[in-house]
Design a protein around this motif. Structure first.
Motif, short mmCIF file in Angstrom:
data_model
loop_
_atom_site.label_atom_id
_atom_site.label_comp_id
_atom_site.label_asym_id
_atom_site.label_seq_id
_atom_site.Cartn_x
_atom_site.Cartn_y
_atom_site.Cartn_z
N TYR A 60 0.85 -1.20 0.00
CA TYR A 60 0.00 0.00 0.00
C TYR A 60 0.88 1.24 0.00
N GLU A 61 0.45 2.21 -0.76
CA GLU A 61 1.09 3.53 -0.68
C GLU A 61 1.03 4.06 0.76
N SER A 62 -0.09 3.78 1.43
CA SER A 62 -0.30 4.34 2.77
C SER A 62 0.48 3.60 3.87
N SER A 63 0.96 2.39 3.62
CA SER A 63 1.75 1.68 4.64
C SER A 63 3.22 2.04 4.48
N LYS A 64 3.57 3.20 5.04
CA LYS A 64 4.94 3.68 4.83
C LYS A 64 5.79 3.40 6.06
N PRO A 65 7.10 3.43 5.87
CA PRO A 65 7.97 3.21 7.03
C PRO A 65 7.72 4.27 8.09
N LEU A 66 7.71 3.83 9.34
CA LEU A 66 7.51 4.75 10.47
C LEU A 66 8.76 4.73 11.33
N GLU A 67 8.90 5.73 12.16
CA GLU A 67 10.08 5.75 13.05
C GLU A 67 9.99 4.67 14.12
N LEU A 68 8.79 4.34 14.55
CA LEU A 68 8.61 3.33 15.59
C LEU A 68 7.63 2.26 15.09
N THR A 69 7.57 1.15 15.82
CA THR A 69 6.52 0.17 15.53
C THR A 69 5.21 0.67 16.15
N PRO A 70 4.05 0.18 15.65
CA PRO A 70 2.79 0.61 16.27
C PRO A 70 2.79 0.46 17.79
N SER A 71 3.28 -0.66 18.30
CA SER A 71 3.23 -0.84 19.76
C SER A 71 4.13 0.15 20.48
N GLU A 72 5.20 0.58 19.81
CA GLU A 72 6.07 1.57 20.46
C GLU A 72 5.39 2.94 20.60
N TYR A 73 4.52 3.28 19.67
CA TYR A 73 3.77 4.54 19.85
C TYR A 73 2.85 4.43 21.08
N PHE A 74 2.32 3.23 21.30
CA PHE A 74 1.49 3.05 22.50
C PHE A 74 2.28 3.30 23.77
N ARG A 75 3.56 2.98 23.74
CA ARG A 75 4.36 3.16 24.96
C ARG A 75 4.99 4.54 25.03
N ARG A 76 4.79 5.35 23.98
CA ARG A 76 5.35 6.70 24.00
C ARG A 76 4.27 7.79 24.01
N ASN A 77 3.22 7.62 23.22
CA ASN A 77 2.27 8.71 23.00
C ASN A 77 0.87 8.47 23.56
N ILE A 78 0.58 7.25 24.01
CA ILE A 78 -0.81 6.90 24.29
C ILE A 78 -0.98 6.46 25.75
N TRP A 79 -2.04 6.98 26.37
CA TRP A 79 -2.45 6.55 27.71
C TRP A 79 -3.82 5.90 27.56
#
Ligand code: 1DF
Ligand code: MN
Length: 368
Positions: free
Chosen positions: A271-290
């Motif tokens: 997918y065009e929309s599945s682009k490389p990210l700086e973190l894995t999805p689960s890592e965003y949960f441990r950085r940005n999400i409560w």
């Protein structure tokens, strides 16, 4: 008799149990919003999810929806008495779903201003009991930024409520970036709260009665969180804080698969929309999400979430008046956690996340 006395002792306010209980997903509706909702319900082109949700709460004659409708509009004696009876010391109040997000642009702006002023007033009258989140009209991002700044810097509100999609649009769309940028700059969290799925999503949920809080809310809001992640919004705004209720709208259970499949999709350039990210999805949960426990007073699920996203990111919420159940407070008081962990869960994580600064009674004094 003994049971009765135990019950009363357990649910006292004032910190005698070792912590203050702060509830962070507590809904409010100014009467002006209820009036706008009624006008919308009368329109022939009413959104099906809105009709399903607010048609029930505003038109049913049954006892629970009528009580919800009344309690939603109160920021005074009834709410305080209900908080006292359930052992809730402090409520972080926000505009009920779908809030401004079904209104036309001008009305959305008016209602946001009214709601913010009312909530700020309640916080002034009862500084120990209430804090609040700001509402904005999302469709006009530049006025939303002005209102968010006013609400935070002048009214003392502690974050932004977003009742998920904005007429089928999601916060990863660039038109909303100024609002995300302002929240990040102000250092205030965005509470990404559910509403019913938009018309293009609700079809097969509605006829089965699955569009509301039973399931559709979580599916739609969980997808909203994922859209923000995969679009790279949290790379663009790395200090953005998101708060997600209902134990993260089921996403903690999905994290392994999300990480695995997202990496596979990026590798395959599928997918065009599945682009490389700086973190894995689960890592965003441990950085940005409560994540909060609103509507999910279920010990195994709460403990699982603490394990996979971090004990310091899971905090208490009630979801008053929609799920006003004192026994759920007892269940969470009895979680297999130390006194210090319970204090973080009920009190200190919320204080730090929302930068709460309410006055407290001296420990052990008074009954709150
Ligand atoms: C319901 C649940 C309604 C939640 C809500 O707002 C709400 C419900 C309209 O049960 O119909 O915020 N909730 O967060 O679970
Ligand atoms: Mn809620």
């Amino acid at each position: 008799m003994t049971d009765q006395m135990t019950v009363e002792k357990d649910l006292t306010t004032g910190g005698r149990v070792g912590y203050l209980r702060i509830a962070v997903e507590e809904a409010y509706a100014p009467p002006e919003l209820v009036r706008s909702f009624r006008d919308l319900l009368d329109r022939p082109d009413v959104d099906p999810g809105f009709e399903s949700l607010m048609g029930f709460y505003l038109r049913s004659d049954a006892e629970r929806p009528r009580a919800v409708q009344r309690k939603l509009q109160d920021l005074g004696d009834e709410r305080l008495a209900d908080m006292d009876s359930a052992g809730i010391d402090h409520a972080v109040v926000s505009l009920t779903a779908p809030g401004t997000q079904v209104l036309d642009v001008a009305r959305a702006r008016e209602i946001a201003t009214v709601a913010n002023d009312r909530i700020a007033d309640a916080c002034l009258w009862h500084p120990g009991r209430f804090s609040g989140l700001a509402a904005v009209g999302f469709e006009d991002a530049s006025s939303a930024v002005v209102e968010l700044e006013r609400a935070v810097t002048q009214l003392g509100l502690k974050g932004l409520i977003c009742n998920s999609h904005v007429k089928g649009h999601y916060l990863d769309e660039p038109q909303f970036y100024p609002i995300l940028e302002a929240a990040e700059a102000l250092g205030v969290p965005i509470y990404l709260h559910p509403q019913t799925p938009p018309a293009q999503m609700i079809g097969p949920m509605l006829d089965a009665g699955l569009d509301g809080a039973i399931f559709g809310f979580g599916v739609e809001t969980g997808m909203h969180v994922l859209r923000l992640i995969v679009a790279g919004v949290l790379d663009r705004f790395p200090r953005l804080k998101l708060v997600v209720g209902h134990l993260g709208e089921a996403l903690p259970y999905w994290l392994y698969r999300l990480d695995w499949m997202h990496a596979a999709q990026v590798r395959a350039a599928r997918y065009e929309s599945s682009k490389p990210l700086e973190l894995t999805p689960s890592e965003y949960f441990r950085r940005n999400i409560w994540i909060t426990t609103s509507g999910m007073a279920w010990p195994p699920a709460i403990m699982f979430c603490r394990e996979v996203v971090g004990a310091d990111r899971v905090l208490y919420a009630m979801d008053y008046p929609y799920q006003f159940v004192a026994d759920e407070v007892r269940i969470q008081d009895d979680l297999p956690m130390s006194r210090d962990e319970l204090r973080a869960f009920y009190e200190t994580t919320a204080v730090e996340l929302f930068n709460l600064d309410f006055p407290r009674l001296a420990q052990g004094g008074g009954d709150g």
